[in-house]
Design an enzyme around this catalytic site. Sequence first.
Site, PDB file in Angstrom:
ATOM      1  N   SER A 264      -0.810  10.172   2.011  1.00 29.22           N
ATOM      2  CA  SER A 264      -0.960  11.607   2.306  1.00 29.22           C
ATOM      3  C   SER A 264      -0.999  11.876   3.807  1.00 29.22           C
ATOM      4  O   SER A 264      -1.343  11.000   4.602  1.00 29.22           O
ATOM      5  CB  SER A 264      -2.257  12.130   1.687  1.00 29.22           C
ATOM      6  OG  SER A 264      -2.269  11.908   0.297  1.00 29.22           O
TER       7      SER A 264
HETATM    8  N1  SAH Z   1      -4.614   8.292  -1.812  1.00 26.68           N
HETATM    9  C1  SAH Z   1      -3.294   7.751  -1.598  1.00 26.68           C
HETATM   10  C2  SAH Z   1      -2.251   8.793  -1.918  1.00 26.68           C
HETATM   11  C3  SAH Z   1      -1.198   8.192  -2.759  1.00 26.68           C
HETATM   12  S1  SAH Z   1      -0.046   9.314  -3.467  1.00 26.68           S
HETATM   13  C4  SAH Z   1      -3.138   7.191  -0.201  1.00 26.68           C
HETATM   14  O1  SAH Z   1      -4.007   7.426   0.646  1.00 26.68           O
HETATM   15  O2  SAH Z   1      -2.169   6.466   0.036  1.00 26.68           O
HETATM   16  C5  SAH Z   1      -0.702   9.516  -5.103  1.00 26.68           C
HETATM   17  C6  SAH Z   1      -0.871   8.285  -5.939  1.00 26.68           C
HETATM   18  O3  SAH Z   1      -1.275   8.683  -7.244  1.00 26.68           O
HETATM   19  C7  SAH Z   1       0.393   7.432  -6.125  1.00 26.68           C
HETATM   20  O4  SAH Z   1       0.131   6.124  -5.721  1.00 26.68           O
HETATM   21  C8  SAH Z   1       0.667   7.521  -7.635  1.00 26.68           C
HETATM   22  O5  SAH Z   1       1.242   6.345  -8.173  1.00 26.68           O
HETATM   23  C9  SAH Z   1      -0.735   7.783  -8.184  1.00 26.68           C
HETATM   24  N2  SAH Z   1      -0.760   8.396  -9.513  1.00 26.68           N
HETATM   25  C10 SAH Z   1       0.089   9.298 -10.057  1.00 26.68           C
HETATM   26  N3  SAH Z   1      -0.292   9.620 -11.322  1.00 26.68           N
HETATM   27  C11 SAH Z   1      -1.415   8.893 -11.587  1.00 26.68           C
HETATM   28  C12 SAH Z   1      -2.268   8.759 -12.732  1.00 26.68           C
HETATM   29  N4  SAH Z   1      -2.071   9.445 -13.867  1.00 26.68           N
HETATM   30  N5  SAH Z   1      -3.328   7.912 -12.641  1.00 26.68           N
HETATM   31  C13 SAH Z   1      -3.573   7.194 -11.507  1.00 26.68           C
HETATM   32  N6  SAH Z   1      -2.789   7.271 -10.395  1.00 26.68           N
HETATM   33  C14 SAH Z   1      -1.723   8.105 -10.428  1.00 26.68           C
END
Ligand code: SAH
Length: 229
Positions: A80
Amino acid sequence: MHPFKGFLCTSMSKSVQEDTLKHQGMRRKMIEELGRKDRFDPLVLEAMMKVPRHVFLDPIFVQQAYSDTAFQIGAQQTISHPSTVAYQTTQLNIKRGDKILEIGTGSGYQTCVLLELGAKVFTIERQRELYDVTSAFLPMMGYKPKFYYGDGYKGLPTFAPFDKILVTCGAPFVPEDLLQQLKVGGVLVIPVGEGKVQLMKRITRTGEQTFETEELKQFSFVPMLSSKA
Ligand code: SAH
């Protein structure tokens, strides 16, 4: 918290990357710029100053690591924007010792910021490759949340209730399971909406059966998807 000289995680590969004075200077500048952009909690900015964001990206992207941009981390997912991390973390109002559930571990950058604030973090990721890389990488830096490979829609009933729940992907709706896993007085921060834009919501559990919802700003997240696990 992180007695390390630096590592790099790019999708499935890793190589060593230092946290030099130059990196620290770039980070300081980014944090100062964030501080001018919005009224973020100073403790959150301090925690972000401690986490070397460049080690989550390939070394050739060092400039971008310290600008307010999102970035590909593999598996079509993104780390993010720093301003989004600062915003969501500020909204959570974390206290030392808070028990936090994070949905969407991704690169683990946000997880590290939560840990730097003294929280106990449980984090769920649905993409196997990201779970594998991040659950190996963070402990190498001295960050030790509890990692789970699974479905964020279901939360972690075994470890509930949580003081705070943070969703870092765009949810089409507010999952009932997550609401039920909040302590009374606990807070869920979640971007809600299908398509490109989501509305950030801050939901407080005011009683066993009562919740209060504040609608905040618009953001753009990768979608929260149904389970692969
Ligand atoms: N907090 C992360 C942001 C990653 S983007 C960072 O700092 O890098 C959002 C993430 O949510 C992705 O890795 C994606 O694979 C995950 N995601 C999407 N749907 C999800 C679900 N149902 N359960 C768990 N994770 C999920």
